[in-house]
Design a protein around this motif. Structure first.
Motif, PDB file in Angstrom:
ATOM      1  N   UNK A   2       0.816  -1.213   0.000  1.00 24.79           N
ATOM      2  CA  UNK A   2       0.000   0.000   0.000  1.00 24.79           C
ATOM      3  C   UNK A   2       0.851   1.266   0.000  1.00 24.79           C
ATOM      4  N   UNK A   3       1.955   1.263   0.763  1.00 18.17           N
ATOM      5  CA  UNK A   3       2.834   2.424   0.743  1.00 18.17           C
ATOM      6  C   UNK A   3       3.429   2.650  -0.630  1.00 18.17           C
ATOM      7  N   UNK A   4       3.832   1.561  -1.283  1.00 16.19           N
ATOM      8  CA  UNK A   4       4.399   1.656  -2.632  1.00 16.19           C
ATOM      9  C   UNK A   4       3.406   2.296  -3.601  1.00 16.19           C
ATOM     10  N   UNK A   5       2.162   1.847  -3.536  1.00 20.41           N
ATOM     11  CA  UNK A   5       1.145   2.360  -4.467  1.00 20.41           C
ATOM     12  C   UNK A   5       0.759   3.797  -4.150  1.00 20.41           C
ATOM     13  N   UNK A   6       0.570   4.099  -2.872  1.00 19.01           N
ATOM     14  CA  UNK A   6       0.079   5.429  -2.494  1.00 19.01           C
ATOM     15  C   UNK A   6       1.138   6.498  -2.737  1.00 19.01           C
ATOM     16  N   UNK A   7       2.387   6.227  -2.384  1.00 22.41           N
ATOM     17  CA  UNK A   7       3.428   7.232  -2.593  1.00 22.41           C
ATOM     18  C   UNK A   7       3.588   7.570  -4.070  1.00 22.41           C
ATOM     19  N   UNK A   8       3.582   6.558  -4.933  1.00 33.67           N
ATOM     20  CA  UNK A   8       3.707   6.827  -6.367  1.00 33.67           C
ATOM     21  C   UNK A   8       2.495   7.585  -6.893  1.00 33.67           C
ATOM     22  N   UNK A   9       1.311   7.267  -6.379  1.00 34.23           N
ATOM     23  CA  UNK A   9       0.100   7.952  -6.818  1.00 34.23           C
ATOM     24  C   UNK A   9       0.104   9.415  -6.385  1.00 34.23           C
ATOM     25  N   UNK A  10       0.516   9.675  -5.145  1.00 33.64           N
ATOM     26  CA  UNK A  10       0.524  11.054  -4.644  1.00 33.64           C
ATOM     27  C   UNK A  10       1.506  11.913  -5.422  1.00 33.64           C
ATOM     28  N   UNK A  11       2.640  11.337  -5.799  1.00 33.05           N
ATOM     29  CA  UNK A  11       3.614  12.094  -6.582  1.00 33.05           C
ATOM     30  C   UNK A  11       3.092  12.341  -7.990  1.00 33.05           C
ATOM     31  N   UNK A  12       2.379  11.373  -8.558  1.00 34.55           N
ATOM     32  CA  UNK A  12       1.837  11.534  -9.908  1.00 34.55           C
ATOM     33  C   UNK A  12       0.743  12.600  -9.945  1.00 34.55           C
ATOM     34  N   UNK A  13      -0.095  12.624  -8.926  1.00 37.25           N
ATOM     35  CA  UNK A  13      -1.195  13.589  -8.886  1.00 37.25           C
ATOM     36  C   UNK A  13      -0.676  15.022  -8.896  1.00 37.25           C
ATOM     37  N   UNK A  14       0.521  15.235  -8.354  1.00 40.33           N
ATOM     38  CA  UNK A  14       1.106  16.578  -8.358  1.00 40.33           C
ATOM     39  C   UNK A  14       1.484  17.035  -9.771  1.00 40.33           C
TER      40      UNK A  14
END
Length: 309
Positions: free
Chosen positions: A124-136
């Motif tokens: 979950x950390x792997x997925x969420x961190x990459x998603x949060x960076x992409x959303x920026x």
């Protein structure tokens, strides 16, 4: 805490006291001009601070120990990311790394929810961190930036969190909550580092990995590693392991700790740094002391859990 914990703790303090006398006698005999003897004395002196904090906190129980390692994760993560270039688009992911990943991971350790504790950050950390960076929507070096944040969280939070998790293991005939198993692990890990350093200075001829860690030698690795393995075997009575299994587990701790030190040395060199920080005299930063623990703790935890819990 039971009697075994205090016996092991007092033995650690006695060994540290003897090491302090020896290191300062060497400085006096050789002179302060000797960088090796001076550095050894500084390292030993700094251990009084680490031992003085660590033993009382572990003795106080699981919750204080978890808080202690959570603080170590926070400081290690800060050192790692302070050396890693970031951009404004990384701020949401950085916030999540410090103020979501650390507390949630250690709460899961505290409630002994092994199923989620084991996968929370890797999945979950792997997925969420990459998603949060992409959303920026900041795509400049996106892969490199995201990988650095994910990697730092895995080492500084996930890896280190396995150390206090040792106190939650349910081992028949052994109460891991008393902190003896955790103290055994920490003692073998750090004694290995010290003995490799001493053996390397006394016997070292052939460099182990000059591009990564110029001070490490094959003689230091083999001599210090074997001595640390012997220490682990000698302390088997404090663990649920028979002597030969204590030896093998101590060897696993030593090998994985060495790999952790080399890997994080490679990271430091790639970032152009000698140490992760300067918060601990003679040791560098917090992560300079936690690098071997970050790699060895998951190995020791899962081997112990698989075979004994």
């Amino acid at each position: 805490m039971n009697l075994d914990f205090w016996r092991l703790a007092l033995g650690t303090i006695a060994f540290l006291a003897a090491s302090t006398v020896v290191s300062h006698v060497l400085v006096w005999r050789v002179g302060r001009g000797s960088a090796a003897s001076r550095n050894l004395a500084e390292r030993v002196d700094a251990w009084w601070l680490l031992v003085g904090i660590g033993i009382p906190v572990i003795a106080a129980g699981r919750v204080p120990a978890i808080v202690l390692f959570a603080c170590a994760s926070f400081l290690s993560l800060r050192e790692f990311l302070s050396l890693t270039p970031t951009r404004p688009g990384d701020r949401p992911a950085l916030f999540a790394a410090f103020f979501v990943a650390i507390p949630v991971q250690y709460v899961l350790v505290g409630v002994n929810w092994y199923g989620l504790f084991a996968i929370f950050l890797p999945v979950y950390g792997f997925l969420v961190i990459s998603a949060m960076t992409a959303v920026a929507q900041d795509t400049r070096h996106y892969l490199e930036r995201t990988a650095k944040i994910q990697w730092s969280v895995m080492v500084c939070v996930y890896g280190i969190s396995h150390a206090p998790a040792l106190m939650a293991l349910e081992i028949p005939g052994h109460d891991a909550a008393d902190g003896v198993l955790l103290l055994f692990f920490l003692l073998v890990t750090q004694v290995s580092d010290v003995l490799q350093y001493v053996c390397g200075k006394l016997l070292g001829r052939r460099e182990l990995a000059p591009a990564l860690s110029p001070g490490k030698t094959w003689e230091g690795l083999i001599g210090g590693g074997l001595l640390a393995t012997g220490v682990g075997a000698a302390l088997y009575s404090f663990t649920p392991f028979p002597p030969w299994q204590a030896s093998l587990l101590a060897l696993a701790i030593v090998v994985s700790g060495v790999i952790g030190g080399l890997v994080l040395s490679a990271v430091k060199r790639s970032l152009g740094a000698k140490d992760w920080g300067a918060s601990i005299p003679g040791h560098g930063g917090m992560l300079d002391r936690m690098d071997s623990i970050a790699f060895a703790a998951p190995i020791f935890f899962h081997l112990t859990r698989f075979w004994y819990a």
